[in-house]
Design an enzyme around this catalytic site. Structure first.
Site, PDB file in Angstrom:
ATOM      1  N   GLU A  85       0.842  -1.198   0.000  1.00 63.67           N
ATOM      2  CA  GLU A  85       0.000   0.000   0.000  1.00 63.67           C
ATOM      3  C   GLU A  85       0.876   1.246   0.000  1.00 63.67           C
ATOM      4  O   GLU A  85       0.620   2.188  -0.751  1.00 63.67           O
ATOM      5  CB  GLU A  85      -0.890   0.030   1.247  1.00 63.67           C
ATOM      6  CG  GLU A  85      -2.087  -0.851   1.191  1.00 63.67           C
ATOM      7  CD  GLU A  85      -2.919  -0.769   2.459  1.00 63.67           C
ATOM      8  OE1 GLU A  85      -3.778  -1.649   2.616  1.00 63.67           O
ATOM      9  OE2 GLU A  85      -2.741   0.152   3.282  1.00 63.67           O
ATOM     10  N   LEU A  86       1.895   1.239   0.842  1.00 68.30           N
ATOM     11  CA  LEU A  86       2.804   2.371   0.934  1.00 68.30           C
ATOM     12  C   LEU A  86       3.464   2.657  -0.412  1.00 68.30           C
ATOM     13  O   LEU A  86       3.540   3.809  -0.843  1.00 68.30           O
ATOM     14  CB  LEU A  86       3.873   2.110   1.999  1.00 68.30           C
ATOM     15  CG  LEU A  86       4.972   3.156   2.134  1.00 68.30           C
ATOM     16  CD1 LEU A  86       4.399   4.500   2.557  1.00 68.30           C
ATOM     17  CD2 LEU A  86       6.021   2.679   3.126  1.00 68.30           C
TER      18      LEU A  86
END
Length: 145
Positions: A85-86
């Protein structure tokens, strides 16, 4: 669960965090406050995760969001999902001008920035398991937060 979306399907905020204990406390309060003020917010639930890769629904939600709030907690970096996600959030920050807000929840920002303590261990484990060039570890090293 995700709140209802705006008519054109774009979320105002994407919340990135790790752990149900956080979701049931801090994140739950943050989500409710945003929702009560008309801020359409995407919040991940465990049911969305299928297979070994981050789901397309999560990627699309990140791409369709105006703001991403990353809540760094002690075990955030221990999750491959969170690191993916990051990586996607940072990609959208560069390519789509996604606004990224950082929250350091019971973790020292220097630990996250410098890859120390639990973050250093988690990133080393991630690199060992998935390779030095894996997305999440690269993003943590190169990010400018």
């Amino acid at each position: 669960m995700a709140s209802s979306t705006t008519p054109n399907g774009i979320y105002d905020v994407f919340l990135s965090f790790r752990g149900t204990d956080l979701q049931n406390n801090f994140i739950g309060h943050l989500y409710n406050a945003l929702d009560q003020n008309g801020v359409f917010t995407f919040i991940d639930s465990e049911e969305l995760r299928k297979g070994d890769q981050i789901s397309q629904a999560l990627m699309k939600a990140i791409e369709e969001s105006c703001i991403a709030i990353i809540v760094f907690s002690d075990d955030y970096a221990s999750s491959r999902w969170c690191l993916e996600e990051l990586a996607k959030i940072m990609e959208c920050k560069e390519q789509k001008d996604l606004i990224v807000l950082l929250v350091f929840y019971k973790v020292d920002p220097r630990e996250v920035r410098g890859g120390r303590e639990s973050y250093g261990r988690a990133l080393a484990k991630h690199e060992f398991k998935f390779g030095k060039d894996s997305k999440g570890s690269e993003e943590m090293e190169e990010s400018s937060f």
